[in-house]
Design a protein around this motif. Structure first.
Motif, PDB file in Angstrom:
ATOM      1  N   GLY A 238       0.815  -1.212   0.000  1.00  0.00           N
ATOM      2  CA  GLY A 238       0.000   0.000   0.000  1.00  0.00           C
ATOM      3  C   GLY A 238       0.851   1.264   0.000  1.00  0.00           C
ATOM      4  N   THR A 239       1.905   1.266   0.799  1.00  0.00           N
ATOM      5  CA  THR A 239       2.816   2.413   0.841  1.00  0.00           C
ATOM      6  C   THR A 239       3.483   2.615  -0.512  1.00  0.00           C
ATOM      7  N   PHE A 240       3.922   1.511  -1.116  1.00  0.00           N
ATOM      8  CA  PHE A 240       4.516   1.625  -2.453  1.00  0.00           C
ATOM      9  C   PHE A 240       3.512   2.231  -3.429  1.00  0.00           C
ATOM     10  N   ALA A 241       2.280   1.736  -3.406  1.00  0.00           N
ATOM     11  CA  ALA A 241       1.261   2.233  -4.344  1.00  0.00           C
ATOM     12  C   ALA A 241       1.029   3.733  -4.157  1.00  0.00           C
ATOM     13  N   LEU A 242       0.943   4.179  -2.910  1.00  0.00           N
ATOM     14  CA  LEU A 242       0.741   5.604  -2.654  1.00  0.00           C
ATOM     15  C   LEU A 242       1.922   6.445  -3.125  1.00  0.00           C
ATOM     16  N   LEU A 243       3.128   6.013  -2.789  1.00  0.00           N
ATOM     17  CA  LEU A 243       4.320   6.757  -3.207  1.00  0.00           C
ATOM     18  C   LEU A 243       4.467   6.763  -4.727  1.00  0.00           C
ATOM     19  N   ALA A 244       4.188   5.618  -5.337  1.00  0.00           N
ATOM     20  CA  ALA A 244       4.293   5.536  -6.797  1.00  0.00           C
ATOM     21  C   ALA A 244       3.302   6.488  -7.453  1.00  0.00           C
ATOM     22  N   ARG A 245       2.109   6.525  -6.920  1.00  0.00           N
ATOM     23  CA  ARG A 245       1.098   7.419  -7.491  1.00  0.00           C
ATOM     24  C   ARG A 245       1.499   8.884  -7.332  1.00  0.00           C
ATOM     25  N   ARG A 246       2.004   9.234  -6.152  1.00  0.00           N
ATOM     26  CA  ARG A 246       2.436  10.619  -5.908  1.00  0.00           C
ATOM     27  C   ARG A 246       3.577  11.023  -6.825  1.00  0.00           C
ATOM     28  N   ARG A 247       4.435  10.078  -7.142  1.00  0.00           N
ATOM     29  CA  ARG A 247       5.592  10.384  -7.993  1.00  0.00           C
ATOM     30  C   ARG A 247       5.289  10.208  -9.476  1.00  0.00           C
ATOM     31  N   GLY A 248       4.057   9.869  -9.800  1.00  0.00           N
ATOM     32  CA  GLY A 248       3.657   9.768 -11.196  1.00  0.00           C
ATOM     33  C   GLY A 248       4.091   8.495 -11.900  1.00  0.00           C
ATOM     34  N   VAL A 249       4.381   7.457 -11.133  1.00  0.00           N
ATOM     35  CA  VAL A 249       4.748   6.181 -11.750  1.00  0.00           C
ATOM     36  C   VAL A 249       3.527   5.634 -12.479  1.00  0.00           C
ATOM     37  N   ARG A 250       3.734   5.319 -13.738  1.00  0.00           N
ATOM     38  CA  ARG A 250       2.634   4.766 -14.539  1.00  0.00           C
ATOM     39  C   ARG A 250       2.802   3.263 -14.621  1.00  0.00           C
ATOM     40  N   LEU A 251       1.782   2.552 -14.251  1.00  0.00           N
ATOM     41  CA  LEU A 251       1.838   1.096 -14.309  1.00  0.00           C
ATOM     42  C   LEU A 251       1.849   0.636 -15.754  1.00  0.00           C
ATOM     43  N   PRO A 252       2.560  -0.449 -16.025  1.00  0.00           N
ATOM     44  CA  PRO A 252       2.552  -0.971 -17.396  1.00  0.00           C
ATOM     45  C   PRO A 252       1.145  -1.418 -17.788  1.00  0.00           C
ATOM     46  N   GLN A 253       0.796  -1.214 -19.044  1.00  0.00           N
ATOM     47  CA  GLN A 253      -0.521  -1.642 -19.511  1.00  0.00           C
ATOM     48  C   GLN A 253      -0.631  -3.158 -19.569  1.00  0.00           C
ATOM     49  N   GLU A 254       0.504  -3.790 -19.775  1.00  0.00           N
ATOM     50  CA  GLU A 254       0.535  -5.253 -19.802  1.00  0.00           C
ATOM     51  C   GLU A 254       1.904  -5.722 -19.334  1.00  0.00           C
ATOM     52  N   VAL A 255       1.949  -6.973 -18.911  1.00  0.00           N
ATOM     53  CA  VAL A 255       3.223  -7.591 -18.534  1.00  0.00           C
ATOM     54  C   VAL A 255       3.437  -8.736 -19.523  1.00  0.00           C
ATOM     55  N   PRO A 256       4.420  -8.601 -20.400  1.00  0.00           N
ATOM     56  CA  PRO A 256       4.644  -9.638 -21.404  1.00  0.00           C
ATOM     57  C   PRO A 256       4.957 -10.989 -20.750  1.00  0.00           C
ATOM     58  N   PRO A 257       4.558 -12.077 -21.404  1.00  0.00           N
ATOM     59  CA  PRO A 257       4.808 -13.415 -20.854  1.00  0.00           C
ATOM     60  C   PRO A 257       6.286 -13.656 -20.529  1.00  0.00           C
ATOM     61  N   TRP A 258       7.183 -13.090 -21.334  1.00  0.00           N
ATOM     62  CA  TRP A 258       8.610 -13.265 -21.065  1.00  0.00           C
ATOM     63  C   TRP A 258       8.988 -12.661 -19.713  1.00  0.00           C
ATOM     64  N   ASP A 259       8.432 -11.487 -19.402  1.00  0.00           N
ATOM     65  CA  ASP A 259       8.719 -10.861 -18.110  1.00  0.00           C
ATOM     66  C   ASP A 259       8.142 -11.676 -16.963  1.00  0.00           C
ATOM     67  N   VAL A 260       6.980 -12.268 -17.161  1.00  0.00           N
ATOM     68  CA  VAL A 260       6.393 -13.133 -16.130  1.00  0.00           C
ATOM     69  C   VAL A 260       7.313 -14.330 -15.879  1.00  0.00           C
ATOM     70  N   ALA A 261       7.799 -14.951 -16.954  1.00  0.00           N
ATOM     71  CA  ALA A 261       8.710 -16.096 -16.804  1.00  0.00           C
ATOM     72  C   ALA A 261      10.010 -15.678 -16.126  1.00  0.00           C
ATOM     73  N   LEU A 262      10.534 -14.525 -16.520  1.00  0.00           N
ATOM     74  CA  LEU A 262      11.770 -14.018 -15.931  1.00  0.00           C
ATOM     75  C   LEU A 262      11.587 -13.732 -14.438  1.00  0.00           C
ATOM     76  N   MET A 263      10.478 -13.083 -14.084  1.00  0.00           N
ATOM     77  CA  MET A 263      10.210 -12.810 -12.672  1.00  0.00           C
ATOM     78  C   MET A 263       9.944 -14.108 -11.905  1.00  0.00           C
ATOM     79  N   GLY A 264       9.344 -15.090 -12.570  1.00  0.00           N
ATOM     80  CA  GLY A 264       9.114 -16.383 -11.919  1.00  0.00           C
ATOM     81  C   GLY A 264      10.418 -17.082 -11.577  1.00  0.00           C
ATOM     82  N   ALA A 265      11.347 -17.104 -12.524  1.00  0.00           N
ATOM     83  CA  ALA A 265      12.653 -17.721 -12.260  1.00  0.00           C
ATOM     84  C   ALA A 265      13.405 -16.950 -11.185  1.00  0.00           C
ATOM     85  N   ALA A 266      13.314 -15.633 -11.213  1.00  0.00           N
ATOM     86  CA  ALA A 266      13.987 -14.806 -10.210  1.00  0.00           C
ATOM     87  C   ALA A 266      13.368 -15.003  -8.829  1.00  0.00           C
TER      88      ALA A 266
END
Length: 163
Positions: A31-59
């Motif tokens: 929740g704190t991350f979400a609030l800070l990200a919003r205040r700083r104008g962080v834009r969430l990705p519209q999609e997460v490509p399958p490759w990034d999901v696999a990469l984050m899964g292995a990590a």
């Protein structure tokens, strides 16, 4: 008097209050991350490509193993755990110790599956704020995961050849 832990588990050693505290820390952090990200104008990705999901899964897999089983990270677990055995491939087996919050943290840091949720949370937050950096970190942890598999394959091949 019967405690909530005793009613929940016959042994009575489940730290429900500690678990609730840890869940609150996790939710509060996200929740704190979400609030800070919003205040700083962080834009969430519209999609997460399958490759990034696999990469984050292995990590996530490797990060959780490093934190919960690696000898080198024992110093992080030591206040909450006790060494019970040596595992395979340089891993160790720890068990939680203490009671209350200490026990709950011990349960968390001895369970790769439990720790994976926290690692995923951290990676997803950093992916939202700094996707290139997160891909780099995940690539490194993913390469380490592949290296582990190759080590196991090499060992199995040697054992088969040597009979």
């Amino acid at each position: 008097m019967t405690t909530d832990a005793a009613r929940y588990d016959e042994r009575g050693d489940v730290s429900l209050g500690g678990y609730a505290a840890l869940a609150s820390v996790f939710a509060g952090s996200v929740g704190t991350f979400a609030l800070l990200a919003r205040r700083r104008g962080v834009r969430l990705p519209q999609e997460v490509p399958p490759w990034d999901v696999a990469l984050m899964g292995a990590a996530t897999y490797k990060a959780s193993r490093l934190l919960t089983k690696d000898k080198i990270t024992s110093f992080l677990r030591a206040p909450f755990t006790q060494r019970t055995d040596e595992g395979e491939a340089g891993e160790v087996m720890d068990e939680p110790r203490g009671s209350g919050f200490r026990r709950a943290v011990g349960d968390l840091v001895t369970c790769p599956f439990c720790t994976a949720a926290w690692a995923t949370g951290a990676l997803v937050c950093t992916y939202a704020a700094a996707p290139r950096l997160t891909r780099l970190v995940c690539g490194g942890l993913g390469a380490l995961t592949v290296a582990d598999w190759l080590q196991y394959a090499w060992t199995a091949t040697q054992e088969k050849v040597e009979g």
